[in-house]
Design a protein around this motif. Sequence first.
Motif, PDB file in Angstrom:
ATOM      1  N   VAL A  43       0.750  -1.290   0.209  1.00  0.00           N
ATOM      2  CA  VAL A  43      -0.084  -0.018   0.012  1.00  0.00           C
ATOM      3  C   VAL A  43       0.945   1.365   0.166  1.00  0.00           C
ATOM      4  CG1 VAL A  43      -1.767   1.173   1.302  1.00  0.00           C
ATOM      5  CG2 VAL A  43      -1.691  -0.941   1.389  1.00  0.00           C
ATOM      6  N   THR A  44       0.432   2.250  -0.786  1.00  0.00           N
ATOM      7  CA  THR A  44       1.050   3.711  -0.635  1.00  0.00           C
ATOM      8  C   THR A  44       0.024   4.618  -0.303  1.00  0.00           C
ATOM      9  OG1 THR A  44       2.750   2.919  -2.391  1.00  0.00           O
ATOM     10  CG2 THR A  44       2.303   5.513  -1.953  1.00  0.00           C
ATOM     11  N   ILE A  45       0.188   5.356   0.813  1.00  0.00           N
ATOM     12  CA  ILE A  45      -0.920   6.199   1.047  1.00  0.00           C
ATOM     13  C   ILE A  45      -0.125   7.767   1.160  1.00  0.00           C
ATOM     14  CG2 ILE A  45      -2.331   6.974   2.893  1.00  0.00           C
ATOM     15  CD1 ILE A  45      -3.316   4.691   1.859  1.00  0.00           C
ATOM     16  N   ARG A  46      -1.015   8.532   0.594  1.00  0.00           N
ATOM     17  CA  ARG A  46      -0.440   9.950   0.444  1.00  0.00           C
ATOM     18  C   ARG A  46      -1.708  10.769   1.140  1.00  0.00           C
ATOM     19  NH1 ARG A  46      -0.536   9.848  -4.687  1.00  0.00           N
ATOM     20  NH2 ARG A  46       1.362   8.735  -4.658  1.00  0.00           N
ATOM     21  N   ILE A  47      -1.387  11.551   2.014  1.00  0.00           N
ATOM     22  CA  ILE A  47      -2.380  12.240   2.883  1.00  0.00           C
ATOM     23  C   ILE A  47      -2.039  13.712   2.684  1.00  0.00           C
ATOM     24  CG2 ILE A  47      -3.499  12.751   4.843  1.00  0.00           C
ATOM     25  CD1 ILE A  47      -3.328  10.126   5.572  1.00  0.00           C
ATOM     26  N   THR A  48      -2.560  14.712   2.148  1.00  0.00           N
ATOM     27  CA  THR A  48      -2.446  16.051   2.011  1.00  0.00           C
ATOM     28  C   THR A  48      -3.581  17.041   2.844  1.00  0.00           C
ATOM     29  OG1 THR A  48      -3.426  16.282  -0.095  1.00  0.00           O
ATOM     30  CG2 THR A  48      -1.073  15.793   0.011  1.00  0.00           C
ATOM     31  N   LYS A  49      -3.073  17.867   3.226  1.00  0.00           N
ATOM     32  CA  LYS A  49      -3.837  19.244   3.785  1.00  0.00           C
ATOM     33  C   LYS A  49      -3.765  20.156   2.849  1.00  0.00           C
ATOM     34  CE  LYS A  49      -2.552  18.227   8.433  1.00  0.00           C
ATOM     35  NZ  LYS A  49      -2.272  18.725   9.851  1.00  0.00           N
ATOM     36  N   GLU A  50      -4.689  20.870   2.257  1.00  0.00           N
ATOM     37  CA  GLU A  50      -4.669  21.973   1.309  1.00  0.00           C
ATOM     38  C   GLU A  50      -4.546  23.135   2.183  1.00  0.00           C
ATOM     39  OE1 GLU A  50      -8.166  21.387  -0.979  1.00  0.00           O
ATOM     40  OE2 GLU A  50      -7.191  19.928  -2.419  1.00  0.00           O
ATOM     41  N   ASN A  51      -5.059  23.414   3.265  1.00  0.00           N
ATOM     42  CA  ASN A  51      -5.001  24.651   3.995  1.00  0.00           C
ATOM     43  C   ASN A  51      -4.545  24.311   5.512  1.00  0.00           C
ATOM     44  OD1 ASN A  51      -6.241  26.351   1.795  1.00  0.00           O
ATOM     45  ND2 ASN A  51      -7.892  24.720   2.005  1.00  0.00           N
ATOM     46  N   PRO A  52      -3.315  24.010   5.782  1.00  0.00           N
ATOM     47  CA  PRO A  52      -2.971  23.984   7.207  1.00  0.00           C
ATOM     48  C   PRO A  52      -2.632  25.228   7.489  1.00  0.00           C
ATOM     49  CG  PRO A  52      -1.224  23.294   5.834  1.00  0.00           C
ATOM     50  CD  PRO A  52      -2.516  23.729   4.946  1.00  0.00           C
ATOM     51  N   PRO A  53      -2.625  25.238   9.032  1.00  0.00           N
ATOM     52  CA  PRO A  53      -2.501  26.857   9.559  1.00  0.00           C
ATOM     53  C   PRO A  53      -1.149  27.075   9.640  1.00  0.00           C
ATOM     54  CG  PRO A  53      -3.044  25.203  11.266  1.00  0.00           C
ATOM     55  CD  PRO A  53      -3.069  24.510  10.096  1.00  0.00           C
ATOM     56  N   ILE A  54      -0.342  27.278   8.462  1.00  0.00           N
ATOM     57  CA  ILE A  54       1.004  27.772   8.446  1.00  0.00           C
ATOM     58  C   ILE A  54       1.004  29.066   7.526  1.00  0.00           C
ATOM     59  CG2 ILE A  54       2.175  25.694   9.322  1.00  0.00           C
ATOM     60  CD1 ILE A  54       2.722  25.020   6.395  1.00  0.00           C
ATOM     61  N   ALA A  55       1.807  29.838   7.601  1.00  0.00           N
ATOM     62  CA  ALA A  55       2.056  31.114   6.779  1.00  0.00           C
ATOM     63  C   ALA A  55       2.653  30.548   5.555  1.00  0.00           C
ATOM     64  CB  ALA A  55       2.723  32.265   7.378  1.00  0.00           C
ATOM     65  N   GLY A  56       2.477  31.184   4.257  1.00  0.00           N
ATOM     66  CA  GLY A  56       3.105  30.730   3.205  1.00  0.00           C
ATOM     67  C   GLY A  56       2.069  30.470   1.962  1.00  0.00           C
ATOM     68  N   HIS A  57       2.722  30.353   1.046  1.00  0.00           N
ATOM     69  CA  HIS A  57       2.177  30.012  -0.417  1.00  0.00           C
ATOM     70  C   HIS A  57       2.340  28.475  -0.923  1.00  0.00           C
ATOM     71  CE1 HIS A  57       0.816  33.982  -0.296  1.00  0.00           C
ATOM     72  NE2 HIS A  57       2.050  34.437  -0.104  1.00  0.00           N
ATOM     73  N   TYR A  58       1.452  27.795  -0.988  1.00  0.00           N
ATOM     74  CA  TYR A  58       1.816  26.508  -1.479  1.00  0.00           C
ATOM     75  C   TYR A  58       0.542  25.876  -1.924  1.00  0.00           C
ATOM     76  CZ  TYR A  58       0.407  26.102   3.429  1.00  0.00           C
ATOM     77  OH  TYR A  58      -0.393  26.693   4.463  1.00  0.00           O
ATOM     78  N   ALA A  98      -0.279  22.504  -1.216  1.00  0.00           N
ATOM     79  CA  ALA A  98      -0.660  21.527  -0.349  1.00  0.00           C
ATOM     80  C   ALA A  98       0.751  20.993   0.620  1.00  0.00           C
ATOM     81  CB  ALA A  98      -1.300  20.289  -0.683  1.00  0.00           C
ATOM     82  N   VAL A  99       0.498  20.534   1.702  1.00  0.00           N
ATOM     83  CA  VAL A  99       1.415  19.984   2.397  1.00  0.00           C
ATOM     84  C   VAL A  99       0.941  18.402   2.740  1.00  0.00           C
ATOM     85  CG1 VAL A  99       2.452  22.096   3.363  1.00  0.00           C
ATOM     86  CG2 VAL A  99       0.836  20.649   4.542  1.00  0.00           C
ATOM     87  N   GLY A 100       2.010  17.553   2.950  1.00  0.00           N
ATOM     88  CA  GLY A 100       1.585  16.108   3.363  1.00  0.00           C
ATOM     89  C   GLY A 100       2.355  15.063   3.267  1.00  0.00           C
ATOM     90  N   VAL A 101       2.102  13.813   3.543  1.00  0.00           N
ATOM     91  CA  VAL A 101       3.014  12.812   3.918  1.00  0.00           C
ATOM     92  C   VAL A 101       2.574  11.549   2.739  1.00  0.00           C
ATOM     93  CG1 VAL A 101       3.484  13.156   6.186  1.00  0.00           C
ATOM     94  CG2 VAL A 101       1.532  11.732   5.506  1.00  0.00           C
ATOM     95  N   GLU A 102       3.576  10.876   2.556  1.00  0.00           N
ATOM     96  CA  GLU A 102       3.348   9.682   1.698  1.00  0.00           C
ATOM     97  C   GLU A 102       4.228   8.588   2.457  1.00  0.00           C
ATOM     98  OE1 GLU A 102       3.569   9.364  -2.713  1.00  0.00           O
ATOM     99  OE2 GLU A 102       5.256   8.144  -2.456  1.00  0.00           O
ATOM    100  N   ILE A 103       3.495   7.615   2.736  1.00  0.00           N
ATOM    101  CA  ILE A 103       4.200   6.352   3.244  1.00  0.00           C
ATOM    102  C   ILE A 103       3.964   4.951   2.482  1.00  0.00           C
ATOM    103  CG2 ILE A 103       3.853   7.255   5.680  1.00  0.00           C
ATOM    104  CD1 ILE A 103       2.003   5.050   6.169  1.00  0.00           C
ATOM    105  N   LYS A 104       4.769   3.834   2.398  1.00  0.00           N
ATOM    106  CA  LYS A 104       4.745   2.869   1.407  1.00  0.00           C
ATOM    107  C   LYS A 104       5.029   1.628   2.585  1.00  0.00           C
ATOM    108  CE  LYS A 104       6.460   4.953  -2.440  1.00  0.00           C
ATOM    109  NZ  LYS A 104       7.340   4.858  -3.836  1.00  0.00           N
ATOM    110  N   ARG A 105       4.088   0.805   2.436  1.00  0.00           N
ATOM    111  CA  ARG A 105       4.042  -0.417   3.366  1.00  0.00           C
ATOM    112  C   ARG A 105       3.817  -1.700   2.663  1.00  0.00           C
ATOM    113  NH1 ARG A 105       6.069   3.149   5.779  1.00  0.00           N
ATOM    114  NH2 ARG A 105       5.497   3.774   7.904  1.00  0.00           N
ATOM    115  N   GLU A 106       4.780  -2.746   2.888  1.00  0.00           N
ATOM    116  CA  GLU A 106       4.473  -3.993   2.460  1.00  0.00           C
ATOM    117  C   GLU A 106       3.796  -4.906   3.448  1.00  0.00           C
ATOM    118  OE1 GLU A 106       7.822  -5.535   0.228  1.00  0.00           O
ATOM    119  OE2 GLU A 106       8.261  -3.653  -0.772  1.00  0.00           O
ATOM    120  N   ARG A 107       3.025  -5.881   2.854  1.00  0.00           N
ATOM    121  CA  ARG A 107       2.181  -6.911   4.039  1.00  0.00           C
ATOM    122  C   ARG A 107       3.569  -7.476   4.521  1.00  0.00           C
ATOM    123  NH1 ARG A 107      -2.362  -8.737   5.085  1.00  0.00           N
ATOM    124  NH2 ARG A 107      -3.323  -7.717   3.111  1.00  0.00           N
TER     125      ARG A 107
END
Length: 120
Positions: free
Chosen positions: A93-108, A110-119
């Motif tokens: 499984v590869t899961i990517r989770i992003t937040k489009e509007n986190p409470p941090i100053a700046g222009h972007y 989205a911010v997020g993470v991606e993890i990969k796991r094997e059974r």
Amino acid sequence: MDKIILKGCRFYAYHGAFSEEQTLGQIFVVDAELAVDLKAASETDNLEDTVHYGQVFETIKKRVEGSRYVLIEKLAGVVCQDIFEHFPAILAVTIRITKENPPIAGHYDAVGVEIKRERP
């Protein structure tokens, strides 16, 4: 390896390190790539020979909307565990989770993470 892809699944939830995130909540966008052998399904055209991605979506939704975590890294990890628990045919499984509007100053976008796991 073959893949099933769920892209841009959107959920409203209350994960985050800042109190604003835990109180007001925000939209989380989840992408999932599921490594699974699709050979039989490609030959038989039977739902029983694949992984029902609607059920995978509901599994992700239940965890994202039904739990609260400080870190989206933790959220991504438990989503992977849930998927492995409910769908034995999924090998990785590869899961990517992003937040489009986190409470941090700046222009972007989205911010997020991606993890990969094997059974295991």
